[in-house]
Design an enzyme around this catalytic site. Sequence first.
Site, PDB file in Angstrom:
ATOM      1  N   ARG A  33      17.739  14.212  66.141  1.00 42.37           N
ATOM      2  CA  ARG A  33      18.090  12.602  65.968  1.00 42.37           C
ATOM      3  C   ARG A  33      18.919  12.033  67.144  1.00 42.37           C
ATOM      4  O   ARG A  33      18.828  10.791  67.569  1.00 42.37           O
ATOM      5  CB  ARG A  33      18.469  12.174  64.687  1.00 42.37           C
ATOM      6  CG  ARG A  33      18.549  10.595  64.195  1.00 42.37           C
ATOM      7  CD  ARG A  33      18.816  10.522  62.812  1.00 42.37           C
ATOM      8  NE  ARG A  33      17.625  10.310  61.940  1.00 42.37           N
ATOM      9  CZ  ARG A  33      16.817   9.424  61.826  1.00 42.37           C
ATOM     10  NH1 ARG A  33      17.322   8.062  62.357  1.00 42.37           N
ATOM     11  NH2 ARG A  33      15.966   9.151  61.090  1.00 42.37           N
TER      12      ARG A  33
ATOM     13  N   GLU B 192      22.716   3.561  57.123  1.00 47.72           N
ATOM     14  CA  GLU B 192      23.242   4.168  58.525  1.00 47.72           C
ATOM     15  C   GLU B 192      23.384   3.180  59.446  1.00 47.72           C
ATOM     16  O   GLU B 192      24.289   3.095  60.259  1.00 47.72           O
ATOM     17  CB  GLU B 192      22.503   5.295  58.959  1.00 47.72           C
ATOM     18  CG  GLU B 192      22.585   6.284  57.738  1.00 47.72           C
ATOM     19  CD  GLU B 192      21.741   7.429  58.098  1.00 47.72           C
ATOM     20  OE1 GLU B 192      20.415   7.175  57.875  1.00 47.72           O
ATOM     21  OE2 GLU B 192      21.874   8.785  58.483  1.00 47.72           O
TER      22      GLU B 192
END
Length: 799
Positions: free
Chosen positions: A333, A736
Amino acid sequence: MSNHHHVAKTQAELAELFSQELTTGVGRSIKHDSADKQVSGEAVYIDDRLEFPNQLHVYARMSDRAHARILKIDTSPCYAFEGVRIAITHEDIPGLKDIGPIMPGDPLLAIDIVEFVGQPVLAVAARDLDTARRAAMAAIIEYEDLEPVMDVVEALRKKHFVLDSHTHKRGDSVTALANAPHRVQGTLHIGGQEHFYLETQISSVMPTEDGGMIVFCSTQNPTEVQKLVAEVLDVPMHKIVVDMRRMGGGFGGKETQAASPACLCAVVARLTGQPTKMRLPRVEDMLMTGKRHPFYIEYDVGFDDTGRLHGINLELAGNCGCSPDLSASIVDRAMFHSDNAYYLGDATVNGHRCKTNTASNTAYRGFGGPQGMVAIEEVMDRIARHLVLDPLDVRKVNYYGKTERNVTHYYQTVEHNMLEEMTADLEASSDYKQRRESIRRFNANSPILKKGLALTPVKFGISFTASFLNQAGALVHIYTDGSIHLNHGGTEMGQGLNTKVAQVVAEVFQVDFERIQITATNTDKVPNTSPTAASSGADLNGKAAQNAAEIIKQRLVEFAARQWKVTEEDVEFRNGHVRVRDEIMTFEALIQQAYFNQVSLSSTGFYRTPKIYYDRSQARGRPFYYFAFGAACAEVIVDTLTGEYKMLRTDILHDVGASLNPAIDIGQVEGGYIQGMGWLTTEELVWNAKGKLMTNGPASYKIPAVADMPIDLRVKLVENRKNPEDTVFHSKAVGEPPFMLGIAPWCAIKDAVASLADYSEQPLIDAPATPERVLWGCEQMRKLVAARTAAAEVETAAP
Ligand code: MTE
Ligand code: QUE
Ligand code: MOS
């Protein structure tokens, strides 16, 4: 709600109610369902549950060595303490001894070797925690020290990895770099971050029959706890039930690492037949559990006179700690977000998973994404200083285009990109240009106090990059009185997931939110769930609950059409009422009729995210269903004699699609922003030479406090912009993405420091930009200016 003694309403009265809009469905700012209970103290956390008789408390004795061979463990001294029931080592574990979530590497109790200070070696169960702790400390452990690796750069050079490296590649970055008009190289250290959830890791376990257990665990991942408890006990998963009402915060720290206390409790409960609880005191929690991955970055970037990238080589070295945990996906990620909002040109991005002798680092809000984005934002600032341009202009010239330059380095097309418009909006509403000028004037006249300004974008990919995890289930019951019981696979950690999912169900049935009872996440209600993570809790579970509710609603519509001989189009739900052609009845009246006519009033629901795939062997695909966007503009003032700073003002514009609950979403944006700012400013983790974490409590580890808030904080959600994809009521995930808005104040601090050298040099300030590091940055700038002045004098003195 329902009142058995109410006077029947007339059709006119019912029609009036039917004509009104539901005020507690999706899009409404209703209060978090736990808010009142949390304020009054009535909200039940695991440590608040009534205790079972004979309950044991477990304490784990931790390694005080960073890397050592265990020569001997003697637990006999533990039994000298009154109230001690049992002391266990790995040899007492009935089943699997390793609780690594994806691959092994995390022994429940150390086997032969310890790999970090804080690793559990043995555990003692006693009638109270203090006795357990004193007894555990009396055990004798003999070690033979081995060489530890504490430094991520050393691990990188030695290729000391927990997993193989991986590459994203587009085009030929070597040639692009060689041919670019400008080229710079640099490095950056990015610090880790302690989760600092208010409720530390905790589990309690009650043995049931047939060798079963009910496990109460503060976890983002009940199914994984169920699986691991089953494995350490060597029983099938169907023997284990995990129940989770709410967490006192998770932030990723309870995605895998909540399992250890649960498994230790389960082993003790199995060996003793007694109920068992384990709650980590704060210091133990901080020593034992992993944190956000620190990263070490190397970049080599080529660009033109406008700052536009031609090519880049990026080395992203994640410090994974001692085991793999989730590091494969976390470093992936980071790589996926090393473009942030920018078209990189020809790019090679290498991700490394370095092994060090620290606790195994784990998920933390953003899941590696923030580290990748900080790397490229540092590059943007560096280019701006090199060319002496406004960093915002360099950022904008590199934004992904709408129809060209819109494919990422992993070959996903960036669709529905809103950043150009959002940046223009924020630039205007924050008065960026005018404040930039007034800050220049202020700085020119202020030798010590310097102001800084930065506007940075966020583009964050939504979906688990491991595609199979993008699924969810739900279970909805309607009882005969018309009240609704809702269960889904997601977990509540403060983010408001349960409230949002209940709003979705309220919307489908067109009933008041109060009619819906939110219940604990439980593995015997909804099985095989994914962790509540990757910001997709509401996306996935909201859709699953919508599906369950729609199945029941369709049965009700079919029933009503049959019963009253109308067409399905004649049946309409609105505001707690149902219209059957011209007749209006209450929701509960319809439910009673449906029950008497033997209609099933319970359903499961399921959802899987469409369109996504990712071929890791080719490093190509569409790992993300869509992107969430945001931008923040932060202004800071720095005292260049001390390195101290204060946040003056922050303007945020954030995209949540069609918000399910704007109040909750704004709370997520504010909280995420402050948590991100804390990561990059005051939250510093320090280990001593022996590998012990010295910042292991609130006195030495500084999370943001009230006084650290920007004096002026203005948060806006993008309005009237539905998610173009078919998400739950066209909302976007919010958990997030706002965390990375916290990059703006970090860049603003560097902007203030760069003013010392007329914005012509980027100060090298690693993250977090603590006052000490900021002061070093100021010293760099002053030395540079002194050297330049001296050189200029030499030049003028020359004949
Ligand atoms: N908000 C609160 N109050 N507490 C938390 O623990 N965790 C964050 C974010 N917001 C968290 C939070 C993280 S790491 C994630 S992945 C998401 O919430 C998870 O919830 P969601 O998917 O339902 O948004
Ligand atoms: C974001 C995440 C997660 C992720 C990928 C993301 C995450 C997570 C996993 C994961 C991957 C493979 C597994 C597994 C979990 O991937 O939280 O059990 O086998 O747990 O992009 O947040
Ligand atoms: Mo959040 S780090 O995906 O739990």
